[in-house]
Scaffold this motif. Structure first.
Motif, PDB file in Angstrom:
ATOM      1  N   GLU A   1      14.918  -8.825  19.333  1.00 47.02           N
ATOM      2  CA  GLU A   1      14.096  -9.974  18.956  1.00 47.02           C
ATOM      3  C   GLU A   1      14.797 -10.865  17.938  1.00 47.02           C
ATOM      4  O   GLU A   1      14.564 -12.069  17.902  1.00 47.02           O
ATOM      5  CB  GLU A   1      12.759  -9.496  18.405  1.00 47.02           C
ATOM      6  N   THR A   2      15.640 -10.248  17.080  1.00 48.23           N
ATOM      7  CA  THR A   2      16.344 -10.994  16.040  1.00 48.23           C
ATOM      8  C   THR A   2      17.754 -10.430  15.881  1.00 48.23           C
ATOM      9  O   THR A   2      18.017  -9.289  16.282  1.00 48.23           O
ATOM     10  CB  THR A   2      15.625 -10.893  14.670  1.00 48.23           C
ATOM     11  N   LEU A   3      18.620 -11.213  15.258  1.00 49.01           N
ATOM     12  CA  LEU A   3      19.969 -10.709  14.959  1.00 49.01           C
ATOM     13  C   LEU A   3      19.901  -9.528  14.002  1.00 49.01           C
ATOM     14  O   LEU A   3      20.647  -8.561  14.148  1.00 49.01           O
ATOM     15  CB  LEU A   3      20.826 -11.810  14.339  1.00 49.01           C
ATOM     16  N   ALA A   4      19.015  -9.617  13.019  1.00 54.50           N
ATOM     17  CA  ALA A   4      18.878  -8.518  12.063  1.00 54.50           C
ATOM     18  C   ALA A   4      18.480  -7.228  12.779  1.00 54.50           C
ATOM     19  O   ALA A   4      19.038  -6.161  12.506  1.00 54.50           O
ATOM     20  CB  ALA A   4      17.855  -8.881  10.987  1.00 54.50           C
ATOM     21  N   LEU A   5      17.530  -7.321  13.701  1.00 51.88           N
ATOM     22  CA  LEU A   5      17.116  -6.126  14.434  1.00 51.88           C
ATOM     23  C   LEU A   5      18.212  -5.631  15.372  1.00 51.88           C
ATOM     24  O   LEU A   5      18.337  -4.418  15.591  1.00 51.88           O
ATOM     25  CB  LEU A   5      15.821  -6.388  15.201  1.00 51.88           C
ATOM     26  N   ALA A   6      19.022  -6.533  15.905  1.00 49.26           N
ATOM     27  CA  ALA A   6      20.167  -6.112  16.727  1.00 49.26           C
ATOM     28  C   ALA A   6      21.163  -5.334  15.873  1.00 49.26           C
ATOM     29  O   ALA A   6      21.670  -4.281  16.293  1.00 49.26           O
ATOM     30  CB  ALA A   6      20.835  -7.320  17.370  1.00 49.26           C
TER      31      ALA A   6
END
Length: 173
Positions: free
Chosen positions: A81-86
């Motif tokens: 969903e987000t770069l941080a979550l990736a």
């Protein structure tokens, strides 16, 4: 919001490495598929340096394809969903450590590096993740080995990119 939209917002709010940040933003503007491995012009990746600040050490993976000690990280996936979550997903998958927590404030560094054809570049958005006190690492299929290194050992085992990432992460602690 799409992952592409999130990446643009993250990069627009990142207030360092102006030239490189703009290169990433231009890439995403020119390539709607610029987050995916299939984009031959290059693609945005997400990584996380796993840190244990209480013991003054970082966990590095001996990368299976490159044979080098690096931070955890890799390609974005459709479910991200987000770069941080990736970055967090990659950190957990490659370290085997549940309970990692990204340092607040967004990415700590950007790093653009060449990769073999058919793609040309990884445009890595680099985060730092804190390991819980009881962290126990587990080697994944993507790694030859995992090892904790004291901060002052990193320069002797890894490349300049990881050294700079560690410096930025420590400054953000």
């Amino acid at each position: 919001m799409s992952l592409h939209d999130d990446a643009v917002l993250v990069l627009k709010s990142y207030d360092d490495q102006e030239e490189l940040r703009q290169l990433y933003l231009d890439h995403l503007a020119e390539h709607p598929d610029g987050l995916w491995k299939a984009c031959e012009a290059g693609h945005v990746t997400a990584s996380a340096l796993v840190i244990d600040p209480e013991r003054g050490r970082v966990l590095l993976t001996l990368h299976k394809k490159l044979g080098r000690w690096l931070q955890m990280g890799g390609h974005c996936e459709p479910g991200d969903e987000t770069l941080a979550l990736a970055a967090l997903r990659e950190g957990v998958e490659e370290s085997g450590i549940a309970g990692l927590a990204l340092l607040p404030g967004g990415p700590v560094r950007l790093d653009r590096h060449r990769i073999p054809a058919p793609c040309n570049w990884h445009l890595d958005v680099q985060y730092a993740a804190l390991a819980p006190a009881d962290a126990v690492e587990e080697i994944s299929d993507e790694s030859l080995d995992l090892r904790w290194f004291a901060y002052d050992e990193v320069a002797g085992v890894s490349d300049e990119s990881v050294v700079r990432l560690l410096e930025r992460a420590r400054a953000a602690l």
